[in-house]
Design a protein around this motif. Structure first.
Motif, PDB file in Angstrom:
ATOM      1  N   ALA A   1      21.871  42.274  64.462  1.00 25.70           N
ATOM      2  CA  ALA A   1      22.144  41.189  65.407  1.00 25.70           C
ATOM      3  C   ALA A   1      23.504  40.559  65.142  1.00 25.70           C
ATOM      4  O   ALA A   1      24.282  40.299  66.066  1.00 25.70           O
ATOM      5  CB  ALA A   1      21.038  40.136  65.319  1.00 25.70           C
ATOM      6  N   ALA A   2      23.824  40.310  63.863  1.00 30.52           N
ATOM      7  CA  ALA A   2      25.104  39.694  63.511  1.00 30.52           C
ATOM      8  C   ALA A   2      26.266  40.613  63.861  1.00 30.52           C
ATOM      9  O   ALA A   2      27.315  40.158  64.339  1.00 30.52           O
ATOM     10  CB  ALA A   2      25.126  39.359  62.019  1.00 30.52           C
ATOM     11  N   ALA A   3      26.106  41.917  63.627  1.00 31.86           N
ATOM     12  CA  ALA A   3      27.166  42.871  63.970  1.00 31.86           C
ATOM     13  C   ALA A   3      27.406  42.892  65.475  1.00 31.86           C
ATOM     14  O   ALA A   3      28.554  42.931  65.939  1.00 31.86           O
ATOM     15  CB  ALA A   3      26.791  44.265  63.478  1.00 31.86           C
ATOM     16  N   ALA A   4      26.341  42.835  66.254  1.00 31.92           N
ATOM     17  CA  ALA A   4      26.471  42.832  67.716  1.00 31.92           C
ATOM     18  C   ALA A   4      27.254  41.608  68.180  1.00 31.92           C
ATOM     19  O   ALA A   4      28.137  41.703  69.044  1.00 31.92           O
ATOM     20  CB  ALA A   4      25.086  42.860  68.363  1.00 31.92           C
ATOM     21  N   GLY A   5      26.947  40.445  67.592  1.00 29.86           N
ATOM     22  CA  GLY A   5      27.663  39.222  67.958  1.00 29.86           C
ATOM     23  C   GLY A   5      29.137  39.302  67.630  1.00 29.86           C
ATOM     24  O   GLY A   5      29.995  38.888  68.428  1.00 29.86           O
ATOM     25  N   SER A   6      29.475  39.825  66.467  1.00 26.88           N
ATOM     26  CA  SER A   6      30.873  39.919  66.049  1.00 26.88           C
ATOM     27  C   SER A   6      31.642  40.927  66.892  1.00 26.88           C
ATOM     28  O   SER A   6      32.791  40.686  67.270  1.00 26.88           O
ATOM     29  CB  SER A   6      30.952  40.306  64.566  1.00 26.88           C
ATOM     30  OG  SER A   6      30.383  39.304  63.763  1.00 26.88           O
ATOM     31  N   ILE A   7      31.021  42.067  67.183  1.00 24.91           N
ATOM     32  CA  ILE A   7      31.688  43.086  67.998  1.00 24.91           C
ATOM     33  C   ILE A   7      31.971  42.556  69.397  1.00 24.91           C
ATOM     34  O   ILE A   7      33.052  42.788  69.965  1.00 24.91           O
ATOM     35  CB  ILE A   7      30.824  44.365  68.057  1.00 24.91           C
ATOM     36  CG1 ILE A   7      30.807  45.047  66.683  1.00 24.91           C
ATOM     37  CG2 ILE A   7      31.350  45.326  69.119  1.00 24.91           C
ATOM     38  CD1 ILE A   7      29.813  46.183  66.572  1.00 24.91           C
ATOM     39  N   ALA A   8      31.021  41.818  69.960  1.00 25.44           N
ATOM     40  CA  ALA A   8      31.226  41.232  71.289  1.00 25.44           C
ATOM     41  C   ALA A   8      32.424  40.290  71.291  1.00 25.44           C
ATOM     42  O   ALA A   8      33.230  40.284  72.226  1.00 25.44           O
ATOM     43  CB  ALA A   8      29.961  40.488  71.730  1.00 25.44           C
ATOM     44  N   ASP A   9      32.579  39.518  70.227  1.00 26.10           N
ATOM     45  CA  ASP A   9      33.695  38.581  70.145  1.00 26.10           C
ATOM     46  C   ASP A   9      35.020  39.308  69.938  1.00 26.10           C
ATOM     47  O   ASP A   9      36.048  38.917  70.482  1.00 26.10           O
ATOM     48  CB  ASP A   9      33.458  37.584  69.005  1.00 26.10           C
ATOM     49  CG  ASP A   9      33.760  36.156  69.434  1.00 26.10           C
ATOM     50  OD1 ASP A   9      33.528  35.847  70.617  1.00 26.10           O
ATOM     51  OD2 ASP A   9      34.241  35.372  68.595  1.00 26.10           O
ATOM     52  N   VAL A  10      35.017  40.378  69.116  1.00 27.77           N
ATOM     53  CA  VAL A  10      36.242  41.163  68.901  1.00 27.77           C
ATOM     54  C   VAL A  10      36.703  41.782  70.216  1.00 27.77           C
ATOM     55  O   VAL A  10      37.898  41.768  70.549  1.00 27.77           O
ATOM     56  CB  VAL A  10      36.002  42.272  67.849  1.00 27.77           C
ATOM     57  CG1 VAL A  10      37.165  43.268  67.842  1.00 27.77           C
ATOM     58  CG2 VAL A  10      35.851  41.664  66.462  1.00 27.77           C
ATOM     59  N   ILE A  11      35.768  42.319  70.997  1.00 24.57           N
ATOM     60  CA  ILE A  11      36.118  42.907  72.297  1.00 24.57           C
ATOM     61  C   ILE A  11      36.754  41.861  73.197  1.00 24.57           C
ATOM     62  O   ILE A  11      37.758  42.118  73.882  1.00 24.57           O
ATOM     63  CB  ILE A  11      34.869  43.521  72.962  1.00 24.57           C
ATOM     64  CG1 ILE A  11      34.404  44.747  72.165  1.00 24.57           C
ATOM     65  CG2 ILE A  11      35.159  43.909  74.402  1.00 24.57           C
ATOM     66  CD1 ILE A  11      33.077  45.319  72.634  1.00 24.57           C
ATOM     67  N   GLY A  12      36.198  40.654  73.180  1.00 25.31           N
ATOM     68  CA  GLY A  12      36.767  39.575  73.972  1.00 25.31           C
ATOM     69  C   GLY A  12      38.193  39.225  73.544  1.00 25.31           C
ATOM     70  O   GLY A  12      39.072  38.986  74.381  1.00 25.31           O
ATOM     71  N   GLU A  13      38.426  39.210  72.221  1.00 26.23           N
ATOM     72  CA  GLU A  13      39.763  38.900  71.703  1.00 26.23           C
ATOM     73  C   GLU A  13      40.764  40.003  72.072  1.00 26.23           C
ATOM     74  O   GLU A  13      41.917  39.722  72.417  1.00 26.23           O
ATOM     75  CB  GLU A  13      39.709  38.754  70.178  1.00 26.23           C
ATOM     76  CG  GLU A  13      38.897  37.567  69.690  1.00 26.23           C
ATOM     77  CD  GLU A  13      39.719  36.286  69.662  1.00 26.23           C
ATOM     78  OE1 GLU A  13      40.855  36.294  70.192  1.00 26.23           O
ATOM     79  OE2 GLU A  13      39.225  35.288  69.124  1.00 26.23           O
TER      80      GLU A  13
END
Length: 485
Positions: free
Chosen positions: A464-476
């Motif tokens: 779950a934590a990895a999914a949240g971080s990856i989503a934010d990296v894609i946004g950046e």
């Protein structure tokens, strides 16, 4: 003298570490060597605690106010305490795997990888090697980013102060790239120190620095809270509104789990730290259990204070880096001291984390090409042991991590992703599996079931934590230009 065998990561299945000898007439070998034929270890509870604190109280503490802001007053502190307990418990399991068999006289496992190899089948060993060393590379990148942000923050704080004093307007902008290069040059120098046990002094200095900037961050949070006239924040954390959608709230909450996990991450170097502890009695496992307890309690107190006071001071607006996100601007000199302490700490922390990777590559190369003068020939100068291979390989590694840091300077996202990817496999899964084999825990017993439930729950958290971080990296990445700093 009998050669003791140890194997490291990928490459040949087994290889011999460097031989140690004592010249005739200079005393008995037992006065100089431990039971494995290596130089006598001298580490204590306090040096081990210093190494752990150096590794744990790092840049991760600065993102905890942001993490609590995503989770709120109810879940934030509770999740932090839960992570502290899990880290402590699994670390005590891992410490018991330093020696195979008898806890005082069993065969030593010098590295995390050695401990895995002694207990688990080959496929899991290879998987562990890939995850561990990839994570160490990631930590080096994260620390380079964090150090450059702090160096840039010193310049920005001074710029803001002097502009404000002269009544001038305008942003104080600068690139982080030159600071990453400066940090990389310093790491090239320190990386030439050959052995983990020779950087104990750097760990102690770094540990002092970590307390310095954590205390300053805590003090500034208290002062800001008093100035606000009350505590900000809510029980449920970041509010959904015009600037934050429901989905963003979910992703950020999950990323907060990764940030907290990263802040506590040190299991991947626990065995290497334990290998610096002097021989029994008491057993190295007992010493490390005590050192782990001291370190986890100490860091948790600091984390709770810094994270909670940062959230109390800024509420939903808490920055992802408390001392560089510029919730604080004054007193500028105190911010300079705090950020300088961060940089000094990260110099040491970088080495604490990278030394196991350096050692693995060099021992693999020495076994692969034993007659190569390029690899074997050394010139010792004080604490440094210079060889062409060490100079070339370690310099190339530092250059690589510096360039990648310049490409992806997203502090909060990188921290969350690293914490998520490393937490379950390295902090929970492998220690639990090794402990079950070492202590012969019966399959299907109550203890076995509880350990497996703990591992499964932590796997869900990591994914779950990895999914949240990856989503934010894609946004950046949608708005970022490489090397723009």
């Amino acid at each position: 003298m009998e050669k003791k065998q140890a194997s490291y990561g990928k490459g040949p299945a087994r290889m011999a570490p460097m031989e140690v000898s004592v010249e005739a007439g200079n005393g008995r070998e037992s006065d100089w060597l431990d039971d494995d034929g290596r130089p006598r270890r001298s580490g204590t509870v306090w040096t081990a605690s210093a190494h752990i604190i150096t590794a744990v109280i790092g840049s991760g503490v600065l993102s905890l106010a942001w993490a609590i802001a995503q989770l709120g007053w109810a879940a934030g502190p509770a999740i932090m305490l839960l992570f502290a307990f899990v880290i402590y418990y699994t670390s005590t399991l891992l410490a018991q795997c330093y020696r195979s068999g008898d806890p005082e006289n069993g065969k030593r496992n010098y590295t995390y990888m050695d401990a895995v190899r002694a207990s688990l089948p080959g496929t899991k060993v290879k998987l562990c090697g890939v995850i561990q060393y990839a994570n160490l590379v990631g930590v080096a990148i994260g620390y380079t980013i964090a150090a450059s942000i702090s160096m840039r923050a010193i310049r920005r704080a001074d710029c803001f102060h002097y502009r404000h004093a002269k009544g001038q307007e305008g942003a104080c902008r600068s690139s982080s790239n030159p600071y990453m290069i400066v940090f990389g040059v310093v790491q090239v120098l320190f990386s030439q120190i050959p052995d983990f046990d020779q950087i104990w002094w750097l760990s102690i200095v770094a540990a002092v620095m970590s307390f310095t900037y954590s205390t300053i961050g805590l003090a500034l949070g208290i002062v800001q809270t008093v100035a606000n006239g009350g505590i900000k924040g809510s029980l449920t954390g970041l509010s959904v509104g015009p600037d934050v959608t429901s989905m963003q709230k979910v992703w950020r909450s999950l990323q907060a789990f990764g940030n907290i996990a990263f802040a506590y991450s040190y299991s991947i170097i626990l065995i290497e730290i334990q290998d610096t502890v002097k021989a029994p009695p008491p057993s190295e496992a007992k010493v490390m259990k005590k050192a782990t307890g001291i370190s986890v309690v100490t860091t948790t107190v600091f984390y709770m204070l810094c994270g909670c006071m940062g959230y109390a001071a800024f509420g939903d607006e808490a920055p992802d880096n408390l001392l560089t996100g510029f919730g604080f601007y004054e007193p500028f000199w105190l911010l300079d001291v705090a950020n300088a302490a961060i940089v000094v700490h990260l110099v040491g922390a970088y080495q604490v984390f990278c030394q196991p990777l350096f050692a693995f590559v060099e021992k693999w190369a020495a076994a692969r090409w034993p007659d190569s003068a390029f690899i074997a020939k050394e010139l010792r100068v004080g604490p440094f042991s210079l060889s062409l291979f060490r100079l070339t390989w370690r310099t190339a590694f530092v250059c690589l991590t510096t360039v990648v840091s310049m490409l992806l300077p997203f502090f909060g996202d990188v921290v969350g992703l690293l914490g998520a990817l490393a937490f379950w496999p390295l902090t929970v899964y492998f220690p639990v599996e090794m402990y079950i084999v070492q202590r012969r825990v019966p399959r299907g017993s109550t203890r076995w079931v509880c350990l497996q439930m703990l591992s499964a729950a932590c796997l869900v958290v990591s994914v779950a934590a990895a999914a949240g971080s990856i989503a934010d990296v894609i946004g950046e990445l949608k708005e970022y230009r490489p090397f723009s700093g």
